[in-house]
Design an enzyme around this catalytic site. Structure first.
Site, PDB file in Angstrom:
ATOM      1  N   ASP A 162      34.998 -11.934   6.478  1.00 37.13           N
ATOM      2  CA  ASP A 162      35.013 -12.173   5.029  1.00 37.13           C
ATOM      3  C   ASP A 162      35.759 -11.054   4.285  1.00 37.13           C
ATOM      4  O   ASP A 162      36.189 -10.068   4.899  1.00 37.13           O
ATOM      5  CB  ASP A 162      33.563 -12.298   4.538  1.00 37.13           C
ATOM      6  CG  ASP A 162      33.427 -13.245   3.363  1.00 37.13           C
ATOM      7  OD1 ASP A 162      34.428 -13.495   2.674  1.00 37.13           O
ATOM      8  OD2 ASP A 162      32.303 -13.732   3.126  1.00 37.13           O
ATOM      9  N   ASP A 219      34.166 -20.998  -1.806  1.00 40.86           N
ATOM     10  CA  ASP A 219      33.161 -21.698  -0.993  1.00 40.86           C
ATOM     11  C   ASP A 219      32.963 -23.141  -1.465  1.00 40.86           C
ATOM     12  O   ASP A 219      32.866 -23.403  -2.665  1.00 40.86           O
ATOM     13  CB  ASP A 219      31.799 -20.999  -1.116  1.00 40.86           C
ATOM     14  CG  ASP A 219      31.756 -19.689  -0.351  1.00 40.86           C
ATOM     15  OD1 ASP A 219      32.784 -19.260   0.188  1.00 40.86           O
ATOM     16  OD2 ASP A 219      30.655 -19.097  -0.324  1.00 40.86           O
TER      17      ASP A 219
END
Ligand code: NAG
Ligand code: NAG
Ligand code: NAG
Ligand code: NAG
Length: 407
Positions: A162, A219
């Site tokens: 990430d 997301d």
């Protein structure tokens, strides 16, 4: 495709050295990876005291692995069982290594990997390029090499990496550096990057050289707005997703939310059908212990999975918009000169939209014509020439998808 390149990996505080790497060359993800990931459905739930069945823990991962095998998901290709954020303790161990939370992963990661491997599946894990993960757990900054080795030692098969709490200018050096260290472990580990995360200035050529899958936007959420927003983003071919996707490296629009709370059945078909058209990774994020039968059947639809896994790996592109831009028409070439076409209805109200197109509008150019079947059911829709009219009825927020085989 593979070529040598040289880069100087400077990550703000230390110089790694001159390293030489090929394009990501781990032999993985020759077709889009399939599996299951904790995040969308289970988030950062660490409360095993009050919610033992749903907290991020070895029990949850084992339960999902059990269901992937027992309920037929493995048989159709789902393979990677992946842990997202919030699995370690808040501090590294005295040796500098990451430590799985001992209350939630009492057997340790190696034992969990053994369990998952014993089922014929693979285990994925999560880290972050920055100082902390998005959930506030220790990040890999300063520890790229140590963490790569730790994951390899545990038997990890996929790393989602990430970008929270990091400097975006460093991605160009940092992600290739992590790929280098993963490679150096000698263990093939599928590299799932959050680089570029929707940044339009990103160098997709460099990303493809580094990552097996790369996240293209924010997301996914459990809603039609979110799912259609991603389809719309890809429709506009922002950042050339289709140009760079192919065997070994795939643009990643994020998880499937099929079987969760927010989508109607029509919308679930649309997400699943379009993720197949986009040659996207298929990572379910759903509670497999109590999924609705119709959602489970959809996730295991072999006709749609065959489109997703087509070995040519060509991502669909937008062909046209119709009906005041409410219907998006996508096409993708498949092996054996076949063509898949999808019609997505952006509207989620009212009645089905009836359309008439010519075969040639969706690339059916073979003068001998095509046999056309429904992409979901494989039932014949008829035989069409380039000049033939094809009529489709697209339900609100629904999809019509067909596959045309030349005669
Ligand atoms: C590491 O990279 C080399 C050269 O690019 C490649 O041949 C090898 O298969 C890679 N190994 C792993 C484990 O990814
Ligand atoms: C993008 O990365 C490739 C290497 O993958 C490199 O050859 C190219 O010069 C880069 N382009 C830019 C604009 O930095
Ligand atoms: C990539 O996108 C840019 C900007 O949208 C466009 O100018 C360029 O032609 C595209 N390249 C490819 C290979 O699709
Ligand atoms: C779902 O499928 C299971 C087993 O295939 C069956 O026993 C059950 O009745 C089904 N549930 C519904 C609501 O159809």
């Amino acid at each position: 495709m593979a070529y040598k390149k040289e880069f100087l990996a400077v990550i703000t505080f230390f110089v790694i050295a001159f390293v030489y790497v090929d394009a990501v060359n781990n032999g993985l993800a020759l077709t889009p990876p399939m599996g299951w990931l904790t995040w969308e459905r289970f988030r950062c739930n660490t409360d095993c005291t009050n919610d033992p069945d749903n907290c991020i823990s070895e029990n949850l991962i084992k339960a999902m692995a059990d269901h992937i095998v027992a309920d037929g998901y493995k048989d159709v290709g789902y393979e990677y069982v992946c842990i997202d954020d919030c699995w370690p303790t808040k501090e590294r161990g005295p040796d500098g290594r990451l430590v799985p939370d001992p209350d939630r992963f009492p057997s340790g990661m190696k034992a969990l990997a053994d369990y998952v491997h014993g089922k014929g599946l693979k285990l994925g894990i999560y880290e972050d390029f920055g100082h902390y993960t998005c959930g506030g757990y220790p990040g890999s900054e300063f520890y790229l090499k140590t963490d790569a080795q730790t994951f390899a030692d545990w038997g990890i098969d996929l790393l989602k990496f990430d970008t929270c709490n990091s400097n975006h200018e460093d991605f160009t050096y940092g992600f290739p550096a992590m790929e280098f260290f993963l490679n150096q472990t000698g263990r093939p580990i599928l590299f799932s990057c959050e680089w570029p995360h929707g940044e339009s200035s990103s160098n997709f050529s460099a990303i493809r050289d580094t990552c097996n899958i790369w996240r293209t936007g924010a997301d996914v959420q459990d809603s039609w707005d979110s799912v259609f927003g991603i389809i719309d983003f890809y429709a506009n071919n922002k950042d050339n997703f289709s140009y760079y996707s192919g065997p070994g490296g795939w643009a990643d629009p994020d998880m499937l939310v099929v079987g969760d709370f927010g989508l109607s059945y029509e919308q679930e078909r649309t997400q699943f059908g379009m993720w197949a058209m986009f040659a996207s990774p298929l990572l379910m994020s759903v509670d497999l212990r109590n999924i609705r039968n119709e959602s489970k059947a959809l996730l295991q639809n072999k006709n749609i999975l065959a489109i997703n896994q087509d070995p040519m790996g060509k991502q669909a592109t937008l062909k046209m918009k119709m009906e005041d831009d409410n219907i998006y028409v996508f096409t993708r070439p498949l092996t054996n000169n076949r063509i898949a076409a999808a019609f997505v209805n952006k509207n989620n109200n009212g009645m089905p939209t009836r359309l008439t197109i010519k075969g040639s509008d969706v690339g059916l150019s073979n003068q001998n014509g095509y046999n056309v079947v429904d992409g979901f059911t494989a039932q014949s829709m008829g035989s069409f020439l380039p000049t033939s009219d094809i009529v489709v009825n697209v339900n609100p927020s629904g999809i019509v998808l067909f596959v045309a085989t030349p005669k």
